[in-house]
Motif scaffolding. Structure first.
Motif, short mmCIF file in Angstrom:
data_model
loop_
_atom_site.label_atom_id
_atom_site.label_comp_id
_atom_site.label_asym_id
_atom_site.label_seq_id
_atom_site.Cartn_x
_atom_site.Cartn_y
_atom_site.Cartn_z
N ARG A 10 0.90 -1.08 0.14
CA ARG A 10 -0.04 -0.09 -0.20
C ARG A 10 1.10 1.21 -0.09
O ARG A 10 1.70 1.43 1.02
CB ARG A 10 -1.00 -0.03 1.13
CG ARG A 10 -1.92 -1.27 1.18
CD ARG A 10 -2.75 -0.96 2.26
NE ARG A 10 -2.32 -0.68 3.76
CZ ARG A 10 -2.67 -0.01 4.60
NH1 ARG A 10 -4.09 0.48 4.44
NH2 ARG A 10 -2.20 -0.06 5.64
N ASP A 14 0.69 11.39 2.99
CA ASP A 14 0.17 12.00 4.11
C ASP A 14 -0.75 13.16 3.77
O ASP A 14 -1.14 13.47 2.64
CB ASP A 14 1.37 12.70 4.62
CG ASP A 14 1.17 13.71 5.92
OD1 ASP A 14 0.95 12.74 7.06
OD2 ASP A 14 0.87 14.88 5.99
N GLN A 15 -1.63 13.66 4.65
CA GLN A 15 -2.70 14.47 4.55
C GLN A 15 -2.13 15.97 3.73
O GLN A 15 -2.87 16.54 2.89
CB GLN A 15 -3.21 15.00 5.78
CG GLN A 15 -4.50 16.08 5.93
CD GLN A 15 -4.73 16.23 7.15
OE1 GLN A 15 -4.79 15.60 7.97
NE2 GLN A 15 -5.41 17.45 7.39
N SER A 16 -0.86 16.39 4.14
CA SER A 16 -0.46 17.52 3.45
C SER A 16 -0.16 17.36 2.07
O SER A 16 0.23 18.06 1.34
CB SER A 16 0.95 17.73 4.31
OG SER A 16 1.91 16.59 3.80
N GLU A 72 -9.48 25.06 0.56
CA GLU A 72 -8.80 24.51 2.06
C GLU A 72 -10.07 23.61 2.75
O GLU A 72 -9.75 22.67 3.41
CB GLU A 72 -8.21 25.56 2.77
CG GLU A 72 -7.70 25.11 4.16
CD GLU A 72 -6.56 24.07 3.87
OE1 GLU A 72 -5.67 24.09 2.61
OE2 GLU A 72 -6.26 23.15 4.38
N GLN A 76 -9.89 19.57 3.63
CA GLN A 76 -10.07 19.28 5.12
C GLN A 76 -11.15 18.08 5.48
O GLN A 76 -10.80 17.07 6.20
CB GLN A 76 -10.30 20.52 6.10
CG GLN A 76 -9.17 21.43 6.33
CD GLN A 76 -9.43 22.49 7.32
OE1 GLN A 76 -10.45 22.41 8.04
NE2 GLN A 76 -8.49 23.45 7.35
N ILE A 77 -12.03 18.22 4.67
CA ILE A 77 -13.05 17.12 4.54
C ILE A 77 -12.57 15.89 3.99
O ILE A 77 -12.52 14.83 4.52
CB ILE A 77 -14.53 17.45 4.33
CG1 ILE A 77 -14.87 18.73 5.03
CG2 ILE A 77 -15.20 16.26 4.32
CD1 ILE A 77 -15.05 18.49 6.46
N ALA A 79 -9.49 15.11 4.10
CA ALA A 79 -8.62 14.51 4.78
C ALA A 79 -9.20 13.62 5.86
O ALA A 79 -8.53 12.83 6.53
CB ALA A 79 -7.91 15.44 5.69
N LEU A 80 -10.59 13.29 6.05
CA LEU A 80 -11.12 12.41 6.87
C LEU A 80 -10.92 10.89 6.41
O LEU A 80 -10.82 10.10 7.13
CB LEU A 80 -12.62 12.60 6.93
CG LEU A 80 -13.13 13.80 7.80
CD1 LEU A 80 -14.49 13.90 7.80
CD2 LEU A 80 -12.68 13.55 9.23
N TRP A 81 -10.62 11.01 4.99
CA TRP A 81 -10.12 9.58 4.61
C TRP A 81 -9.22 9.27 3.29
O TRP A 81 -8.62 8.72 2.95
CB TRP A 81 -11.34 8.74 3.95
CG TRP A 81 -12.04 9.31 2.45
CD1 TRP A 81 -11.86 8.84 1.37
CD2 TRP A 81 -12.89 10.56 2.35
NE1 TRP A 81 -12.27 9.43 0.31
CE2 TRP A 81 -13.16 10.63 0.82
CE3 TRP A 81 -13.64 11.34 3.24
CZ2 TRP A 81 -13.94 11.50 0.48
CZ3 TRP A 81 -14.32 12.46 2.60
CH2 TRP A 81 -14.59 12.36 1.23
N ARG A 82 -8.93 10.57 2.94
CA ARG A 82 -7.91 10.79 1.91
C ARG A 82 -6.53 11.33 2.29
O ARG A 82 -6.75 11.89 3.41
CB ARG A 82 -8.33 11.93 0.83
CG ARG A 82 -9.72 11.82 0.15
CD ARG A 82 -9.94 12.63 -1.21
NE ARG A 82 -8.87 11.69 -1.97
CZ ARG A 82 -9.27 10.49 -3.07
NH1 ARG A 82 -10.61 10.13 -2.68
NH2 ARG A 82 -8.47 10.05 -3.53
N PRO A 83 -5.43 11.13 1.73
CA PRO A 83 -5.42 10.46 0.46
C PRO A 83 -5.69 8.92 0.48
O PRO A 83 -5.44 8.17 1.51
CB PRO A 83 -3.72 10.59 0.04
CG PRO A 83 -3.31 11.58 0.70
CD PRO A 83 -4.32 11.96 2.16
N PRO A 111 -16.31 7.74 3.94
CA PRO A 111 -17.42 7.10 4.67
C PRO A 111 -18.57 6.58 4.00
O PRO A 111 -19.27 5.52 4.61
CB PRO A 111 -17.77 8.51 5.44
CG PRO A 111 -16.33 9.03 5.21
CD PRO A 111 -15.76 8.85 4.02
#
Lengths: 459, 459
Positions: A10, A14-16, A72, A76-77, A79-83, A111
């Motif tokens: 896998r 990172d979120q960034s 942005e 941010q939303i 980022a609840l599951w992404r990347p 989700p």
């Protein structure tokens, strides 16, 4: 089972590293996209479209800019599951004894369980930013309805969903999900709209249709100043939002020093397929040699063969001729596909952008029969664990077929497919497959010719 | 919604960071675990246990070693979904207006949708390594059956599952999942075993029970040399395998320079709770000052209050008294909890290891009523997107309660809870909650006293 522990199966970001811009393929087409037309055969005015969409969405729909910023708040939303993970299916490769490297982008981790929230979150945000507090939409199988319910909850937007009656009755758990996220769900046809009341007057036991549910959702949005409409596929801005899939995948392939030779996605309205493929076509448009021989394969069901057997023509987006006409591959707006389980692929038309790329030979359509898709999905589940949605099974079928070809030729091709969703709400379809109750269906040429004869006359 | 983009909400680890050893809390108990006893009141012999478990599993069950190696083959299958994300619930924090930092370990990302595969994969591998080709098990709600079906498929082990009749009929989609992964599923009571035939002779319409399904699975495993039995919770080796959860979480907290003040998990048999909490108790045992004031909260339903209202005594693991007796908190083996939706928490006993730690005041039990758990689960879904399993809703309830206490006191505590699974197969329970059909139930003291009066007499 032969991989060593040093090989990561896998590839995570990172979120960034969530992309900051979506890619708009309209900027790289050889000719500008054909405009949607009104009933008079003339391009639909922005004012007319603004009855149901906010201006910031319409600007995206018509944009010819190559890169459009992702707000942005949307990132941010996300980022609840992404990347979302890019995964190498090493166990499937071993099972197939193929020298090909098979990768899949796992969009089932959202989700709502599919890629659909990628656009739903963006649409909810832009509507929120435009001061909208209420949205309507339709849903068939329930994936899109769940996604907009979730997205609306994220930004405090009330969501009303018209769910095709037969799905409303057969898929109560998708309905429960929408309610968990605070949405109102009504069976369509309903008593809430003129379209719905007319349909019920004609047939009080109507099972509904996606076309009719669209009519109800659009009618309500057009009639209320505080309410807009959200569509889950087909339109340019929806495909735009989905390019987050391919843009992330590109970053992930860079990390492991590979580049795909073949990109495969299921294709109904086309947003998930465009979402994974277009960012790689951007490389090709930019002269990137790695993308010179890239094959992009759009997989559809033989029972709804829009891209492989349809006409490239102006047609309505809905069954009743309520929407503007779009230039696209279509089987005719009154084409009625059989009730296959890949509900997301039962659409008479296809994204105008994808249709144009099929015409330009940059996208290669294939049609696969239903039984073979469940065979592939079950094989994938036994190899990799995840039970895929029936739509995703179409991509898996094509990916396995390409991998088996590599076994014949000995080529070590890099295959990427889009795992658009999980099958947790589709187990009844698997049951029917295991019990032998599923059948293949190929549409007779005469039936397709009959619905194509009803295409609207334009210009 | 107040976090900036620099704050990662999901703390990810690379596949190479999957722990290499499980933690065995038995090594750090103040007194050795009490041995399981046979019907004669004497410790059960290894030979007797070996009728249904392979020796490599029994060695783990009885081990007092602190660290036991995770085989490379198990880590490779774990890597299909592990390391699981540690997520910060920033939107939930904002919704609660709490200064607390709320984290959850997302175990819903496994193919089966819960933490259960952590042990299923290990059990399937050790059985495979011991030359076993066939396993039996029981399942109630279906989480464990799905997990062993998946794990068996990974290592070529045939799996036969006895599924409690009422679940078999009410949860057809869990059954479909097990079949997708190649397992045989039979409704229990069945005609396949003597226990099943006896039950059917007494009541041809028997709805079955977990205790009876255990009897069927154990009977078959004991009667066939090629077949063993796998249990999904309670036993020491199952809790051992689940410590992967807490061990990963520790690495993830290290990455962000935090350490939890409160660890919360739902507690039925106890494996997921032990799995997240024990690795932090290891720090405490090792004299790590950060863990000095650590609170570990095991959350159970008020309708099945094993740890809060049960006795600490020897009792049978199953309803019919077929298994060895274990020293644990118990409501009595013939205690019949009402049909709440958190099926994984409807067990009369609790892991002997957790029971001992409750006695030693290192684990703090709390009981919560059902309605409040669904309220918490819905609030979590609206904040963070994921729809949690009813079992997980118990942990969320307690986590929210602690966060609200922090709002009162102003304390910025770090709260970690175990999101043990998603609720995709539990939407009927949410429907009942939304429709007002769910009720709370507190067991009358007399009823508990009655079943405790049937505890076996030992020594």
């Amino acid at each position: 089972m032969s991989q060593t522990s040093s090989q990561s199966m896998r590839i995570l970001l990172d979120q960034s590293e969530i992309p900051t811009h979506w890619y708009n393929v309209a900027a790289d087409l050889s000719t500008p996209p054909a405009p949607p037309l009104g009933p008079d055969g003339k391009p639909v005015s922005v004012e007319k479209m603004a009855e149901i969409f906010p201006m910031n969405i319409l600007e995206q729909e018509m944009s010819l800019e190559r890169w459009l910023p992702i707000p942005e708040e949307v990132r941010q939303i996300y980022a609840l599951w992404r990347p979302a993970p890019l995964c190498r299916a090493t166990r499937l490769e071993a099972m197939l004894k193929t020298p090909a490297k098979i990768f899949y982008k796992n969009e089932s981790v959202s989700p709502a369980g599919s890629h659909k929230p990628n656009s739903a979150v963006a649409q909810a945000w832009f509507n929120h930013a435009a001061g909208i507090r209420r949205m309507t939409t339709e849903t068939g199988a329930g994936q899109w309805g769940c996604s907009l319910a979730f997205a609306g909850q994220m930004f405090g937007i009330e969501v009303r969903i018209y769910m095709v009656r037969v799905s409303y009755d057969q898929k109560p758990f998708r309905r429960s999900m929408m309610r968990t996220w605070g949405a109102e769900v009504f069976a369509s046809p309903s008593e809430l709209t003129q379209s719905g009341r007319m349909a019920l007057a004609q047939d009080p036991n109507s099972e509904g249709s996606l076309g009719l549910a669209i009519s109800e959702a659009v009618e309500e949005a057009a009639s209320r100043a505080d309410t807009t409409y959200g569509l889950g596929s087909v339109l340019n801005h929806v495909v735009l939002h989905q390019t987050i899939i391919g843009l992330e995948a590109k970053k992930q392939f860079e990390k492991i020093g590979l580049y795909p030779d073949i990109i495969i996605g299921p294709c109904g309205g086309g947003s998930s397929f465009g979402g994974i493929a277009f960012p790689f076509l951007a490389d090709r448009a930019a002269g990137d040699k790695r993308a010179n021989n890239l094959r992009c394969i759009a997989v559809e069901p033989t029972s709804c063969p829009t891209l492989t057997r349809g006409a490239y023509a102006y047609d309505f987006g809905d069954a009743s001729g309520y929407t503007p006409m779009m230039k696209m591959f279509t089987l005719g707006h009154d084409f009625m596909p059989p009730g296959i389980h890949a509900g997301g692929l039962r659409y008479h038309g296809a994204s105008p952008l994808i249709s144009q790329l099929v015409r330009e030979k940059l996208v290669e359509p294939v049609a696969v029969p239903q039984l073979a898709t469940f065979e592939a999905g079950t094989q994938f589940a036994c190899a990799e664990g995840i039970i895929p949605a029936p739509e995703s099974c179409h991509a898996i079928r094509a990916a396995i077929d390409e991998a088996l070809r590599c076994r014949e030729t000995g080529e070590e091709k890099v295959i990427l497919f889009n795992l658009t969703g999980h099958g947790h709400f589709d187990m009844a379809a698997y049951d029917r497959y295991f019990s032998g109750a599923l059948e293949d269906y190929e549409y007779p040429a005469a039936a397709i010719a009959a619905s194509l004869a009803h295409l609207p006359k334009v210009g």
